[in-house]
Enzyme design. Sequence first.
Site, PDB file in Angstrom:
ATOM      1  N   LYS A   1      -7.674  -8.955  -8.868  1.00  0.00           N
ATOM      2  CA  LYS A   1      -8.900  -8.968  -8.079  1.00  0.00           C
ATOM      3  C   LYS A   1      -9.762  -7.749  -8.398  1.00  0.00           C
ATOM      4  O   LYS A   1      -9.242  -6.649  -8.599  1.00  0.00           O
ATOM      5  CB  LYS A   1      -8.535  -8.983  -6.593  1.00  0.00           C
ATOM      6  CG  LYS A   1      -9.669  -9.312  -5.644  1.00  0.00           C
ATOM      7  CD  LYS A   1      -9.122  -9.433  -4.229  1.00  0.00           C
ATOM      8  CE  LYS A   1     -10.215  -9.761  -3.233  1.00  0.00           C
ATOM      9  NZ  LYS A   1      -9.695  -9.859  -1.855  1.00  0.00           N
TER      10      LYS A   1
ATOM     11  N   LYS B   1     -12.460  -1.850  -5.510  1.00  0.00           N
ATOM     12  CA  LYS B   1     -13.085  -0.530  -5.453  1.00  0.00           C
ATOM     13  C   LYS B   1     -12.105   0.559  -5.846  1.00  0.00           C
ATOM     14  O   LYS B   1     -12.505   1.635  -6.287  1.00  0.00           O
ATOM     15  CB  LYS B   1     -13.589  -0.246  -4.032  1.00  0.00           C
ATOM     16  CG  LYS B   1     -14.775  -1.068  -3.596  1.00  0.00           C
ATOM     17  CD  LYS B   1     -15.215  -0.712  -2.185  1.00  0.00           C
ATOM     18  CE  LYS B   1     -14.239  -1.194  -1.144  1.00  0.00           C
ATOM     19  NZ  LYS B   1     -14.730  -1.021   0.243  1.00  0.00           N
TER      20      LYS B   1
ATOM     21  N   LYS C   1       0.812  -1.215   0.000  1.00  0.00           N
ATOM     22  CA  LYS C   1       0.000   0.000   0.000  1.00  0.00           C
ATOM     23  C   LYS C   1       0.847   1.266   0.000  1.00  0.00           C
ATOM     24  O   LYS C   1       0.471   2.276  -0.594  1.00  0.00           O
ATOM     25  CB  LYS C   1      -0.949   0.007   1.207  1.00  0.00           C
ATOM     26  CG  LYS C   1      -2.103  -0.979   1.085  1.00  0.00           C
ATOM     27  CD  LYS C   1      -3.133  -0.750   2.175  1.00  0.00           C
ATOM     28  CE  LYS C   1      -4.361  -1.616   1.959  1.00  0.00           C
ATOM     29  NZ  LYS C   1      -5.417  -1.360   2.962  1.00  0.00           N
TER      30      LYS C   1
END
Length: 333
Positions: free
Chosen positions: A195, A198, A111
């Site tokens: 995957k 969002k 991240k």
Amino acid sequence: MQRVFSGIQPSGIPTLGNYLGAIRNWVPLQETHDAIYCVVDLHAITVWQDPKELAAQTREMAAALIACGLDPKRCILFIQSHVHAHARLAWIFNCVARLGWLNRMTQFKDKAGKDREAASSGLYVYPNLMAADILAYKATLVPVGDDQKQHLELANDIAEKFNHDFSAEGFFPRIEPLIQGVAARVMSLRDGTKKMSKSSPSDQSRINLTDDADAIALKVRRARTDPEPLPEAVAGLEGRAEARNLVGILAAITGTTPDGVLREHGGKGFGAFKEVLAEALVAHLSPIQAEMRRLLDDPASLDAALRLGADRAAAIADPIVTEAERIVGFLPR
């Protein structure tokens, strides 16, 4: 009943992947477990959030969870920041967890990216808050995906070290991952190897739970495929990530198996298959969307249900965390 805990970030409208991979699986746990679920807005701000958008998305996520089948009367559903025990216990765990443990967390590296020095300290200690979320309720079961298993291991390390350091054997229980059979792993409509997310920059890569019938049909029609027809058996999907993904979505949404889908549609081209898939998605998601709209049109009632959930959650967590603070040596107020 064993206590199960899980949370979801309010970072945008849930996708079909969130629904099939997690949310839908939480619903039956209301009948078999002491189920606690929350919208984790504290976790959300580990990266920058627009305050107005965060507030709106938090309410939208709560509405989506209820619309998908979570019943505030049969489970505890609340907003994470409304129960202060989470933050109180997280600070204790910040002081129990070791830097070496956190340095091994692969999700922070993913991240934070290359410029890790610019990442927030909250993102770095995120796993400690996750441990506090669970252990504030002494939950023993957590439905987790592959990306969270490492954090669950860390939570157990923290619990064990707390119990050992403060001579409080057994105070915090061991947490086990809850395996609910084969979860539907929904991949991007634009790249079957990634995957559905969002956070993807392309809205065409995902089905949002709020997409109307036209948007769903268009996204499915544009979904990446290959030129070959559908195979007659699952073995024929080997090396065909996009085909496997669309077959898996139809199987999950209709309650069948990929083999069952291919028995019915094997040999067909993707044009006809996509029409069937779009119709099935619209039929399944329309009631969820209608309930979401109803809930969001009455924010006062939704917020009242969430306040009640927070009160019920705090009734469990506050005594546990207060005792943890006493064990640490904090002077009672």
